[in-house]
Design a protein around this motif. Structure first.
Motif, PDB file in Angstrom:
ATOM      1  N   VAL A   1      -9.192   3.101 -10.428  1.00 44.73           N
ATOM      2  CA  VAL A   1      -9.846   3.468  -9.534  1.00 44.73           C
ATOM      3  C   VAL A   1      -9.604   3.004  -8.179  1.00 44.73           C
ATOM      4  N   TRP A   2      -9.233   3.989  -7.188  1.00 49.18           N
ATOM      5  CA  TRP A   2      -8.435   3.515  -6.000  1.00 49.18           C
ATOM      6  C   TRP A   2      -9.617   3.551  -5.061  1.00 49.18           C
ATOM      7  N   ILE A   3      -9.695   2.364  -4.329  1.00 50.67           N
ATOM      8  CA  ILE A   3     -10.641   2.233  -2.876  1.00 50.67           C
ATOM      9  C   ILE A   3      -9.438   2.313  -1.852  1.00 50.67           C
ATOM     10  N   ALA A   4      -9.820   3.367  -1.038  1.00 49.64           N
ATOM     11  CA  ALA A   4      -8.592   3.691   0.108  1.00 49.64           C
ATOM     12  C   ALA A   4      -9.289   4.272   1.227  1.00 49.64           C
ATOM     13  N   GLY A   5      -8.663   4.126   2.348  1.00 49.44           N
ATOM     14  CA  GLY A   5      -9.080   4.476   3.655  1.00 49.44           C
ATOM     15  C   GLY A   5      -9.079   3.551   4.765  1.00 49.44           C
ATOM     16  N   GLY A   6      -9.245   3.931   5.907  1.00 53.34           N
ATOM     17  CA  GLY A   6      -9.253   3.151   7.165  1.00 53.34           C
ATOM     18  C   GLY A   6      -8.589   3.630   8.207  1.00 53.34           C
ATOM     19  N   LEU A   7      -7.745   2.856   8.991  1.00 50.47           N
ATOM     20  CA  LEU A   7      -6.915   3.538   9.930  1.00 50.47           C
ATOM     21  C   LEU A   7      -5.669   3.620   9.502  1.00 50.47           C
ATOM     22  N   LEU A   8      -5.029   4.875   9.523  1.00 49.87           N
ATOM     23  CA  LEU A   8      -3.773   5.028   8.815  1.00 49.87           C
ATOM     24  C   LEU A   8      -2.461   5.139  10.003  1.00 49.87           C
ATOM     25  N   LYS A   9      -2.926   4.889  11.211  1.00 52.50           N
ATOM     26  CA  LYS A   9      -1.933   4.479  12.240  1.00 52.50           C
ATOM     27  C   LYS A   9      -0.797   5.713  12.434  1.00 52.50           C
ATOM     28  N   GLY A  10      -1.273   6.902  11.775  1.00 53.65           N
ATOM     29  CA  GLY A  10      -0.121   8.041  12.081  1.00 53.65           C
ATOM     30  C   GLY A  10       0.438   8.129  11.089  1.00 53.65           C
ATOM     31  N   ALA A  11       0.400   7.361   9.980  1.00 50.99           N
ATOM     32  CA  ALA A  11       1.219   7.276   8.624  1.00 50.99           C
ATOM     33  C   ALA A  11       0.960   8.631   7.776  1.00 50.99           C
ATOM     34  N   ASP A  12       1.951   9.159   7.303  1.00 49.00           N
ATOM     35  CA  ASP A  12       1.901  10.107   6.216  1.00 49.00           C
ATOM     36  C   ASP A  12       1.549   9.805   4.649  1.00 49.00           C
ATOM     37  N   VAL A  13       0.369  10.149   4.067  1.00 49.40           N
ATOM     38  CA  VAL A  13      -0.058   9.712   3.050  1.00 49.40           C
ATOM     39  C   VAL A  13       0.464  10.625   1.778  1.00 49.40           C
ATOM     40  N   ASP A  14       0.800  11.695   2.349  1.00 52.07           N
ATOM     41  CA  ASP A  14       1.188  12.784   0.973  1.00 52.07           C
ATOM     42  C   ASP A  14       1.963  12.187  -0.012  1.00 52.07           C
ATOM     43  N   PRO A  15       3.186  11.547   0.416  1.00 49.48           N
ATOM     44  CA  PRO A  15       4.118  11.167  -0.556  1.00 49.48           C
ATOM     45  C   PRO A  15       3.505  10.012  -1.475  1.00 49.48           C
TER      46      PRO A  15
ATOM     47  N   ARG B   1     -12.253   5.727   9.034  1.00 46.37           N
ATOM     48  CA  ARG B   1     -12.127   6.576  10.025  1.00 46.37           C
ATOM     49  C   ARG B   1     -11.145   7.699   9.492  1.00 46.37           C
ATOM     50  N   ASP B   2      -9.986   7.374   9.019  1.00 45.62           N
ATOM     51  CA  ASP B   2      -9.249   8.571   8.332  1.00 45.62           C
ATOM     52  C   ASP B   2      -9.347   8.946   7.172  1.00 45.62           C
ATOM     53  N   ARG B   3     -10.385   8.772   6.421  1.00 45.87           N
ATOM     54  CA  ARG B   3     -10.704   9.121   4.847  1.00 45.87           C
ATOM     55  C   ARG B   3     -10.594  10.658   4.663  1.00 45.87           C
ATOM     56  N   GLU B   4     -10.866  11.399   5.672  1.00 45.31           N
ATOM     57  CA  GLU B   4     -10.619  12.783   5.319  1.00 45.31           C
ATOM     58  C   GLU B   4      -8.959  13.255   5.527  1.00 45.31           C
ATOM     59  N   GLN B   5      -8.242  12.489   6.157  1.00 43.33           N
ATOM     60  CA  GLN B   5      -6.628  12.773   5.689  1.00 43.33           C
ATOM     61  C   GLN B   5      -6.412  12.599   4.431  1.00 43.33           C
ATOM     62  N   LEU B   6      -6.830  11.280   3.757  1.00 47.04           N
ATOM     63  CA  LEU B   6      -6.565  10.994   2.539  1.00 47.04           C
ATOM     64  C   LEU B   6      -7.273  12.009   1.389  1.00 47.04           C
ATOM     65  N   ALA B   7      -8.431  12.536   1.836  1.00 50.12           N
ATOM     66  CA  ALA B   7      -9.161  13.593   1.211  1.00 50.12           C
ATOM     67  C   ALA B   7      -8.524  14.820   0.703  1.00 50.12           C
TER      68      ALA B   7
ATOM     69  N   PRO C   1      -6.117  17.304  -7.345  1.00 52.47           N
ATOM     70  CA  PRO C   1      -7.061  18.003  -7.177  1.00 52.47           C
ATOM     71  C   PRO C   1      -8.385  17.589  -8.302  1.00 52.47           C
ATOM     72  N   SER C   2      -7.770  17.394  -9.578  1.00 48.88           N
ATOM     73  CA  SER C   2      -8.883  16.898 -10.602  1.00 48.88           C
ATOM     74  C   SER C   2      -9.377  15.626 -10.676  1.00 48.88           C
ATOM     75  N   VAL C   3      -8.984  14.465 -10.107  1.00 48.08           N
ATOM     76  CA  VAL C   3      -9.250  13.467  -9.792  1.00 48.08           C
ATOM     77  C   VAL C   3     -10.706  13.442  -9.074  1.00 48.08           C
ATOM     78  N   PRO C   4     -11.454  12.737  -9.746  1.00 48.28           N
ATOM     79  CA  PRO C   4     -12.882  12.566  -9.002  1.00 48.28           C
ATOM     80  C   PRO C   4     -12.913  11.814  -7.906  1.00 48.28           C
ATOM     81  N   ARG C   5     -13.543  11.942  -6.932  1.00 46.43           N
ATOM     82  CA  ARG C   5     -13.724  11.053  -5.724  1.00 46.43           C
ATOM     83  C   ARG C   5     -14.877  11.125  -5.003  1.00 46.43           C
ATOM     84  N   THR C   6     -15.184  10.134  -4.307  1.00 52.08           N
ATOM     85  CA  THR C   6     -16.424   9.737  -3.558  1.00 52.08           C
ATOM     86  C   THR C   6     -16.207   9.223  -2.392  1.00 52.08           C
ATOM     87  N   VAL C   7     -16.719   9.875  -1.212  1.00 55.57           N
ATOM     88  CA  VAL C   7     -16.400   9.566   0.121  1.00 55.57           C
ATOM     89  C   VAL C   7     -17.625   8.824   0.650  1.00 55.57           C
TER      90      VAL C   7
END
Length: 479
Positions: free
Chosen positions: A362-376, A393-399, A407-413
């Motif tokens: 269960v991954w806790i993620a997010g904050g300031l991504l500083k322009g990094a690409d999270v897709d890979p 702040r950049d949680r929606e980019q991760l979402a 898409p099937s992984v449950p997530r909470t914002v």
């Protein structure tokens, strides 16, 4: 541009403008004042150390956009970007601008043999602090009077000018961590051996491009007799490939010129005279886990061997290393679920290494991504994810990335970090309490709840350490 100052450590510099008075800037000012140089100070706001430095003879200028007349050198904080008006104005005037590590290199004091203590240096996107503190333990195990310094915490300018009671240098070997910011302002640093661990997308906003970021890292090995890199990192290994003495480390069986893993042990085939190499330490003896930490240990071993430490002492140093705070630390287990703090994973590359150490997360993620690409990152770890809790702040980019690749992984914002100001951290503990509660709802026995945010922390917390402490406190509150 003016000529660089003398490297004897004894020649006067003249008038030095210290820009930025954090830990490294304040240390530089203290050492310069003790040498008798004239020191001018500038920063965006009055720092806590101002009264001390002024009492010692420094002159406070307040915020300035250009160096005053008569300045001979500018020493800048790593937090100041190259496009800061003051630094642009200094360059336009032909003034040399250096960072605190470059200043330290030039101010090193010599020992009885006439030479300053050698530096064994590490840079990289991730793993720098772990590797350099491992290296410190290796050097100590080898009988050196060693210390870890630089970006790891203790300012280099203090370390290289420290003396014993008889006036000799306090240290005879220095394990040095250097960031890309510090290396940008360095030109003459020449470690006895240097390591570029890895180079991944990070700090592009500061450097202006990935190529500039990579080239700053590469600066470290330019003047070093030995250059070390992770063979599994294509950018870092390319940086050292054309070096006159390249050494790579690998998680596979080592070839000649490498350190690697054979039959569950770390083996040196780069510095050993034995054709099959020498066993350094059993992998099971290491107290830090995960493939990334094995690479860190191999890199520390390579630098230790370059320093002349024998195989047995390298093994003792690595086996005795216990790791640092907020770096894959188990902070608690509740109802069969482990809670691990890797708040130091402040970019996607570091988070990926952390996630690879656990089978179901269960991954806790997010904050300031500083322009990094999270897709890979998200694509690579999707099959390990039991759930995700997003904050910052950049949680929606991760979402959005999770929606594409998992898409099937449950997530909470968890709403947090929405304003544009740097937080004072007062709301961080409450936010983390909500985050941990959400993670508990997603976890089941056997899972690991992993704080590996892939992002900087200053949108919600004061720093990554505060984020990690808040996580541990929230886990303790679960009972």
């Amino acid at each position: 541009m003016s000529a660089p100052m003398e490297q004897s450590g004894q020649q006067p510099i003249g008038t030095v403008l210290v820009a930025g008075l954090g830990v490294s800037g304040a240390a530089a000012a203290r050492v310069l004042l003790a040498r008798g140089d004239e020191v001018l100070l500038t920063d965006a706001a009055e720092p806590a150390v101002l009264s001390e430095l002024v009492a010692a003879g420094a002159r406070w200028l307040g915020p300035v956009d250009a160096p005053p007349e008569g300045v001979d050198l500018v020493v800048t904080s790593p937090g100041w970007r190259p496009d800061s008006p003051l630094l642009v104005a200094a360059a336009a005037r032909g003034l040399e601008v250096v960072g605190e590590p470059e200043l330290a290199w030039r101010l090193r004091i010599a020992g009885p043999g006439g030479q300053p203590a050698p530096w064994y240096a590490v840079t990289g996107t991730n793993g720098k602090t772990t590797t350099v503190t491992m290296l410190e333990q290796v050097l100590l195990a080898g009988g050196r009077r060693a210390v870890a310094a630089g970006n790891v915490g203790r300012p280099l300018v203090e370390v290289v000018t420290a003396r014993t009671a008889d006036g000799s240098p306090a240290y005879d070997a220095i394990a040095v961590e250097l960031s890309s910011f510090q290396l940008h302002w360095s030109s003459s640093i020449a470690p006895e051996a240097a390591c570029v661990l890895n180079v991944a997308d990070d700090h592009v906003d500061w450097h202006g491009s990935f190529d500039a970021y990579r080239d700053a890292k590469a600066q470290l090995v330019r003047l070093a007799p030995v250059a070390v890199a992770d063979a599994g990192d294509p950018v870092a290994s390319a940086v050292v490939a054309t070096h006159r003495h390249p050494v790579t480390v690998t998680l596979d069986e080592p070839a000649r010129g490498q350190l690697g893993v054979r039959a569950g042990a770390l083996v040196d085939r780069a510095f050993s005279a034995e054709p099959a190499g020498e066993v350094l330490v059993e992998l099971a003896a290491l107290q830090v886990r995960g493939p990334h930490n094995t690479v860190n240990a191999l890199a520390a071993a390579a630098l230790g061997r370059a320093a002349g430490v024998d195989a047995a002492a390298v093994g003792r140093g690595l086996a005795g290393f216990r790791g640092g705070a907020h770096r894959n630390v188990l902070v608690g287990s509740v109802d069969g679920v482990d809670f691990v703090d890797d708040s130091k994973a402040t970019n996607p590359h570091a988070a990926g290494a952390s996630l690879a150490a656990y089978p179901r997360v269960v991954w806790i993620a997010g904050g300031l991504l500083k322009g990094a690409d999270v897709d890979p990152l998200v694509a690579a770890v999707a099959d390990r994810l039991a759930g995700v809790v997003l904050l910052g702040r950049d949680r929606e980019q991760l979402a959005r990335s999770l929606a594409r690749h998992a898409p099937s992984v449950p997530r909470t914002v968890v709403p947090s970090g929405d304003d544009d100001a740097v937080t004072d951290g007062t709301d961080g503990d409450r936010v983390m309490g909500e985050v941990v509660a959400a993670a508990v709802r997603l976890a089941r026995p056997g899972d690991t709840v992993l704080l590996a945010p892939a992002a900087a922390s200053m949108d919600v917390f004061t720093d990554y350490a505060h984020r990690g402490r808040a996580f541990a406190a929230a886990v303790r509150a679960l009972g």
